[in-house]
Scaffold this active site. Structure first.
Site, PDB file in Angstrom:
ATOM      1  N   ASP A 131       0.827  -1.206   0.000  1.00 32.23           N
ATOM      2  CA  ASP A 131       0.000   0.000   0.000  1.00 32.23           C
ATOM      3  C   ASP A 131       0.866   1.264   0.000  1.00 32.23           C
ATOM      4  OD1 ASP A 131      -2.618   0.898  -0.215  1.00 32.23           O
ATOM      5  OD2 ASP A 131      -2.563   1.631   1.839  1.00 32.23           O
ATOM      6  N   CYS A 185     -14.754 -14.092 -13.214  1.00 35.75           N
ATOM      7  CA  CYS A 185     -15.946 -13.231 -13.275  1.00 35.75           C
ATOM      8  C   CYS A 185     -16.919 -13.688 -14.370  1.00 35.75           C
ATOM      9  CB  CYS A 185     -15.547 -11.781 -13.541  1.00 35.75           C
ATOM     10  SG  CYS A 185     -14.790 -10.957 -12.140  1.00 35.75           S
ATOM     11  N   CYS A 188     -20.599 -12.191 -15.224  1.00 38.57           N
ATOM     12  CA  CYS A 188     -21.189 -11.479 -14.070  1.00 38.57           C
ATOM     13  C   CYS A 188     -20.913  -9.983 -14.180  1.00 38.57           C
ATOM     14  CB  CYS A 188     -20.588 -12.035 -12.781  1.00 38.57           C
ATOM     15  SG  CYS A 188     -21.140 -11.189 -11.289  1.00 38.57           S
ATOM     16  N   CYS A 211     -16.079   7.492  -7.430  1.00 30.91           N
ATOM     17  CA  CYS A 211     -15.939   6.405  -6.445  1.00 30.91           C
ATOM     18  C   CYS A 211     -15.945   6.962  -5.021  1.00 30.91           C
ATOM     19  CB  CYS A 211     -14.649   5.629  -6.717  1.00 30.91           C
ATOM     20  SG  CYS A 211     -14.331   4.349  -5.482  1.00 30.91           S
TER      21      CYS A 211
HETATM   22  C1  B12 Z   1      -5.240   4.373  -5.566  1.00 32.30           C
HETATM   23  C2  B12 Z   1      -5.893   3.269  -4.798  1.00 32.30           C
HETATM   24  C3  B12 Z   1      -7.243   3.332  -4.584  1.00 32.30           C
HETATM   25  C4  B12 Z   1      -8.125   4.357  -5.256  1.00 32.30           C
HETATM   26  C5  B12 Z   1      -8.393   3.933  -6.709  1.00 32.30           C
HETATM   27  C6  B12 Z   1      -8.766   2.469  -6.866  1.00 32.30           C
HETATM   28  C7  B12 Z   1      -8.591   1.954  -8.274  1.00 32.30           C
HETATM   29  N1  B12 Z   1      -9.465   1.051  -8.661  1.00 32.30           N
HETATM   30  O1  B12 Z   1      -7.677   2.370  -8.971  1.00 32.30           O
HETATM   31  C8  B12 Z   1      -9.371   4.364  -4.350  1.00 32.30           C
HETATM   32  C9  B12 Z   1      -9.197   5.391  -3.253  1.00 32.30           C
HETATM   33  C10 B12 Z   1     -10.696   4.618  -5.054  1.00 32.30           C
HETATM   34  C11 B12 Z   1      -9.272   2.970  -3.761  1.00 32.30           C
HETATM   35  C12 B12 Z   1     -10.360   2.274  -3.316  1.00 32.30           C
HETATM   36  C13 B12 Z   1     -10.283   1.007  -2.790  1.00 32.30           C
HETATM   37  N2  B12 Z   1      -9.171   0.348  -2.481  1.00 32.30           N
HETATM   38 CO1  B12 Z   1      -7.410   0.953  -2.964  1.00 32.30          CO
HETATM   39  N3  B12 Z   1      -5.685   1.313  -3.505  1.00 32.30           N
HETATM   40  C14 B12 Z   1      -5.128   2.206  -4.298  1.00 32.30           C
HETATM   41  C15 B12 Z   1      -3.636   1.975  -4.502  1.00 32.30           C
HETATM   42  C16 B12 Z   1      -2.860   2.962  -3.615  1.00 32.30           C
HETATM   43  C17 B12 Z   1      -3.194   2.091  -5.954  1.00 32.30           C
HETATM   44  C18 B12 Z   1      -4.125   1.340  -6.944  1.00 32.30           C
HETATM   45  C19 B12 Z   1      -3.754   1.617  -8.381  1.00 32.30           C
HETATM   46  O2  B12 Z   1      -2.600   1.700  -8.734  1.00 32.30           O
HETATM   47  N4  B12 Z   1      -4.741   1.806  -9.199  1.00 32.30           N
HETATM   48  C20 B12 Z   1      -4.468   2.120 -10.564  1.00 32.30           C
HETATM   49  C21 B12 Z   1      -5.200   1.271 -11.581  1.00 32.30           C
HETATM   50  C22 B12 Z   1      -4.495   1.298 -12.924  1.00 32.30           C
HETATM   51  O3  B12 Z   1      -5.196  -0.036 -11.198  1.00 32.30           O
HETATM   52  P1  B12 Z   1      -6.520  -0.845 -10.822  1.00 32.30           P
HETATM   53  O4  B12 Z   1      -7.715  -0.049 -10.788  1.00 32.30           O
HETATM   54  O5  B12 Z   1      -6.106  -1.556  -9.588  1.00 32.30           O
HETATM   55  O6  B12 Z   1      -6.676  -1.776 -12.093  1.00 32.30           O
HETATM   56  C23 B12 Z   1      -6.060  -3.016 -12.197  1.00 32.30           C
HETATM   57  C24 B12 Z   1      -6.992  -4.054 -12.741  1.00 32.30           C
HETATM   58  O7  B12 Z   1      -8.324  -3.704 -12.601  1.00 32.30           O
HETATM   59  C25 B12 Z   1      -6.532  -4.224 -14.153  1.00 32.30           C
HETATM   60  N5  B12 Z   1      -7.370  -3.709 -15.194  1.00 32.30           N
HETATM   61  C26 B12 Z   1      -7.217  -2.573 -15.841  1.00 32.30           C
HETATM   62  N6  B12 Z   1      -8.101  -2.502 -16.841  1.00 32.30           N
HETATM   63  C27 B12 Z   1      -8.827  -3.644 -16.806  1.00 32.30           C
HETATM   64  C28 B12 Z   1      -9.863  -4.108 -17.597  1.00 32.30           C
HETATM   65  C29 B12 Z   1     -10.445  -5.363 -17.305  1.00 32.30           C
HETATM   66  C30 B12 Z   1     -11.510  -5.863 -18.185  1.00 32.30           C
HETATM   67  C31 B12 Z   1     -10.021  -6.107 -16.177  1.00 32.30           C
HETATM   68  C32 B12 Z   1     -10.663  -7.389 -15.798  1.00 32.30           C
HETATM   69  C33 B12 Z   1      -8.956  -5.626 -15.388  1.00 32.30           C
HETATM   70  C34 B12 Z   1      -8.375  -4.420 -15.740  1.00 32.30           C
HETATM   71  O8  B12 Z   1      -5.282  -3.585 -14.305  1.00 32.30           O
HETATM   72  C35 B12 Z   1      -4.985  -2.772 -13.221  1.00 32.30           C
HETATM   73  C36 B12 Z   1      -3.652  -3.134 -12.587  1.00 32.30           C
HETATM   74  O9  B12 Z   1      -2.772  -3.631 -13.461  1.00 32.30           O
HETATM   75  C37 B12 Z   1      -3.483   0.496  -4.022  1.00 32.30           C
HETATM   76  C38 B12 Z   1      -2.165   0.188  -3.293  1.00 32.30           C
HETATM   77  C39 B12 Z   1      -1.034   0.012  -4.278  1.00 32.30           C
HETATM   78  N7  B12 Z   1       0.083   0.586  -3.990  1.00 32.30           N
HETATM   79  O10 B12 Z   1      -1.191  -0.651  -5.276  1.00 32.30           O
HETATM   80  C40 B12 Z   1      -4.706   0.273  -3.108  1.00 32.30           C
HETATM   81  C41 B12 Z   1      -5.499  -1.046  -3.210  1.00 32.30           C
HETATM   82  C42 B12 Z   1      -5.667  -1.313  -4.696  1.00 32.30           C
HETATM   83  N8  B12 Z   1      -6.759  -0.744  -2.585  1.00 32.30           N
HETATM   84  C43 B12 Z   1      -7.229  -1.699  -1.917  1.00 32.30           C
HETATM   85  C44 B12 Z   1      -8.505  -1.677  -1.304  1.00 32.30           C
HETATM   86  C45 B12 Z   1      -8.772  -2.713  -0.226  1.00 32.30           C
HETATM   87  C46 B12 Z   1      -9.451  -0.733  -1.705  1.00 32.30           C
HETATM   88  C47 B12 Z   1     -10.957  -0.722  -1.373  1.00 32.30           C
HETATM   89  C48 B12 Z   1     -11.610  -2.093  -1.381  1.00 32.30           C
HETATM   90  C49 B12 Z   1     -11.121  -0.038   0.000  1.00 32.30           C
HETATM   91  C50 B12 Z   1     -12.553   0.251   0.415  1.00 32.30           C
HETATM   92  N9  B12 Z   1     -13.286  -0.714   0.924  1.00 32.30           N
HETATM   93  O11 B12 Z   1     -12.975   1.373   0.313  1.00 32.30           O
HETATM   94  C51 B12 Z   1     -11.513   0.207  -2.475  1.00 32.30           C
HETATM   95  C52 B12 Z   1     -11.952  -0.576  -3.726  1.00 32.30           C
HETATM   96  C53 B12 Z   1     -12.424   0.319  -4.830  1.00 32.30           C
HETATM   97  C54 B12 Z   1     -12.293  -0.360  -6.182  1.00 32.30           C
HETATM   98  N10 B12 Z   1     -13.372  -0.928  -6.680  1.00 32.30           N
HETATM   99  O12 B12 Z   1     -11.181  -0.367  -6.757  1.00 32.30           O
HETATM  100  C55 B12 Z   1      -6.330  -2.920  -1.955  1.00 32.30           C
HETATM  101  C56 B12 Z   1      -6.933  -3.929  -2.964  1.00 32.30           C
HETATM  102  C57 B12 Z   1      -7.092  -5.314  -2.439  1.00 32.30           C
HETATM  103  C58 B12 Z   1      -7.665  -6.214  -3.499  1.00 32.30           C
HETATM  104  N11 B12 Z   1      -8.092  -7.366  -3.066  1.00 32.30           N
HETATM  105  O13 B12 Z   1      -7.729  -5.864  -4.671  1.00 32.30           O
HETATM  106  C59 B12 Z   1      -4.957  -2.291  -2.436  1.00 32.30           C
HETATM  107  C60 B12 Z   1      -4.106  -3.203  -3.284  1.00 32.30           C
HETATM  108  C61 B12 Z   1      -4.203  -1.915  -1.151  1.00 32.30           C
HETATM  109  C62 B12 Z   1      -3.471  -3.119  -0.561  1.00 32.30           C
HETATM  110  N12 B12 Z   1      -2.160  -3.076  -0.531  1.00 32.30           N
HETATM  111  O14 B12 Z   1      -4.083  -4.091  -0.186  1.00 32.30           O
HETATM  112  N13 B12 Z   1      -8.021   2.509  -3.804  1.00 32.30           N
HETATM  113  S1  SF4 Z   2     -19.435  -9.011  -8.726  1.00 30.78           S
HETATM  114 FE1  SF4 Z   2     -19.201 -10.483 -10.390  1.00 30.78          FE
HETATM  115  S2  SF4 Z   2     -18.156  -9.307 -12.000  1.00 30.78           S
HETATM  116 FE2  SF4 Z   2     -17.901  -8.142 -10.110  1.00 30.78          FE
HETATM  117  S3  SF4 Z   2     -15.950  -8.836  -9.313  1.00 30.78           S
HETATM  118 FE3  SF4 Z   2     -17.523 -10.115  -8.357  1.00 30.78          FE
HETATM  119  S4  SF4 Z   2     -17.642 -11.935  -9.683  1.00 30.78           S
HETATM  120 FE4  SF4 Z   2     -16.557 -10.342 -10.829  1.00 30.78          FE
HETATM  121  S1  SF4 Z   3     -18.220   3.745  -5.080  1.00 32.76           S
HETATM  122 FE1  SF4 Z   3     -16.185   2.824  -5.456  1.00 32.76          FE
HETATM  123  S2  SF4 Z   3     -15.867   1.393  -3.753  1.00 32.76           S
HETATM  124 FE2  SF4 Z   3     -18.063   1.949  -3.756  1.00 32.76          FE
HETATM  125  S3  SF4 Z   3     -19.062   0.360  -4.978  1.00 32.76           S
HETATM  126 FE3  SF4 Z   3     -18.518   1.993  -6.406  1.00 32.76          FE
HETATM  127  S4  SF4 Z   3     -16.484   1.446  -7.204  1.00 32.76           S
HETATM  128 FE4  SF4 Z   3     -16.840   0.192  -5.367  1.00 32.76          FE
END
Ligand code: B12
Ligand code: SF4
Ligand code: SF4
Length: 349
Positions: A131, A185, A188, A211
């Protein structure tokens, strides 16, 4: 390449330390993730976030963390995600997302430290990162075969869903890489449909500007259009995990949470001074470590969920309208909260 015995020792140490998944990834840059970060930044989807977006070249290049790095050992630590105890205080309560109820990152760090000791004892150098702005944790976990990228953007671990926090040990040990996990997934889309603000704009793509998990951490005015959707949340949002079938089936989802920190007393947030707020809640990400943002979120949650007939609630909020004359941000959120209480009262009659 190291003896297979080392991998067995790492697995044993991980299990003893409470990790539910561990795997090995190569340290090559995460080129795809770098591109995703750059594109989202260019499109504004990062909503001004810094973190891994601050310097994508750095956050996607694990070799920069430790000179001579050869492998990443990535681990997932589970956290309880079932029903939450009732608040231990009377009055309006702010909901805390489950990952933030207690410090699960501290538990993850000590688990990874234990695993790192195995590598150190075998003569290798290690650095634990989690993180942190230095590494994209989900991408590392996916490459290390811990799970798949869910449509809700979370990393889902087979059998445990997304209720895990993720971290890595960067090491100079040359370890055999793990196999990737296939997508789970399928067709879904419950998370896309279940998100209260429509923030998941395509599978795997979160628009941070919508978000709630980001908006409670973002500086400035909380966007008007998402204030009602915030509901009683004061920190984090679990909605896209609560609706997710693999997450719902996980053992963590069956563990009831009994913690004094499951809820935050919203009137206390308005009453407490800066030092008290930071000493109790400072573990959370609060922009510029400025407790006004906790008060801002509390005002909105009060407007959304407090008893609109409560004189105590109204007078606390009114105090912010009057006494924060120099603080337009809090004043405006307090005015909104009062209007919202009025609307909710009218809707009841
Ligand atoms: C910035 C950040 C946030 C931001 C942005 C989240 C985001 N989705 O980008 C905010 C503040 C919104 C956030 C929220 C949350 N976060 Co956060 N966050 C981070 C942080 C610091 C960086 C994430 C990052 O680089 N995002 C940038 C984008 C590019 O990456 P991504 O969204 O993760 O996308 C990946 C995949 O989805 C995939 N992808 C991209 N395009 C596509 C398309 C398809 C079709 C698919 C399938 C995949 C895919 O590629 C990306 C990575 O290679 C990390 C810690 C870290 N240093 O990594 C924690 C982290 C991601 N967060 C975490 C958590 C727990 C959360 C929350 C659940 C907390 C909560 N309950 O509120 C929520 C979940 C929201 C969500 N649905 O993502 C955990 C995730 C655990 C896990 N099991 O995934 C992390 C890893 C922290 C940790 N060390 O555990 N977070
Ligand atoms: S709700 Fe369905 S589509 Fe979304 S992450 Fe979970 S299994 Fe994947
Ligand atoms: S607002 Fe962000 S954390 Fe809440 S359900 Fe939507 S994507 Fe997930």
């Amino acid at each position: 390449m190291n003896a297979p015995g080392l991998i067995d020792q790492l697995n044993d140490a991980a299990q003893r330390a409470g990790l539910v998944a561990i795997g090995v990834a190569a340290v090559e840059p995460f080129a795809d993730t770098r591109e995703v970060l750059e594109t989202r930044k260019a499109e504004g989807l990062h909503g001004g976030m810094a973190f891994t977006y601050r310097d994508p070249e750095r956050s996607t290049d694990p070799a920069r963390i430790l000179a001579g790095a050869r492998s990443l050992v990535v681990g997932a630590f589970p956290y309880s995600a079932g029903a939450v105890n009732d608040p231990s205080f009377d009055g309006p309560a702010g909901r805390v997302a489950r990952y933030a109820i207690t410090d699960h990152y501290a538990s993850l760090r000590s688990a990874l430290d234990e695993v790192a000791t195995v590598l150190e004892d075998a003569g290798h150098r290690t650095r634990v990162v989690l993180d942190d702005n230095a590494l994209v944790d989900r991408a590392a976990a996916q490459r290390a075969g811990l799970g798949w990228f869910g449509h809700n953007a979370n990393l889902l671990v087979p059998g445990y869903g997304s209720w895990v926090v993720l971290g890595s040990i960067v090491t100079d040990a040359d370890l055999a890489q793990s196999e990737p996990v296939p997508d789970g997934c399928g067709t879904c889309r419950r998370c896309l449909d279940g998100c209260p603000t429509g923030a998941i704009i395509a599978p795997g793509v979160v628009d941070a500007r919508r978000c709630l998990a980001w908006l409670v951490q973002a500086e400035g005015t909380f966007p008007m259009e998402f204030r009602e959707a915030l509901g009683d949340r004061i920190y984090g949002c679990d909605e896209c995990q609560e609706v997710c079938p693999p997450a719902r089936r996980s053992p963590q989802a069956k563990e009831t949470i009994h913690s004094p920190t499951s809820w935050v007393d919203l009137l206390w947030v308005l009453d407490a001074d800066d030092d008290e707020l930071l000493s109790q809640l400072g573990r959370w990400y609060i922009p510029r470590r400025d407790p006004r943002y906790l008060r801002r979120n509390a005002l909105l949650a009060l407007g959304n969920t407090a008893d609109p007939h409560s004189a105590d609630v109204r007078s606390e909020i009114e105090r912010f309208v009057v006494s924060t004359a120099g603080d337009e941000m809090l004043q405006e959120h307090a005015q909104w909260a009062l209007r919202r209480l009025d609307e909710r009262m009218q809707a009841q009659v």
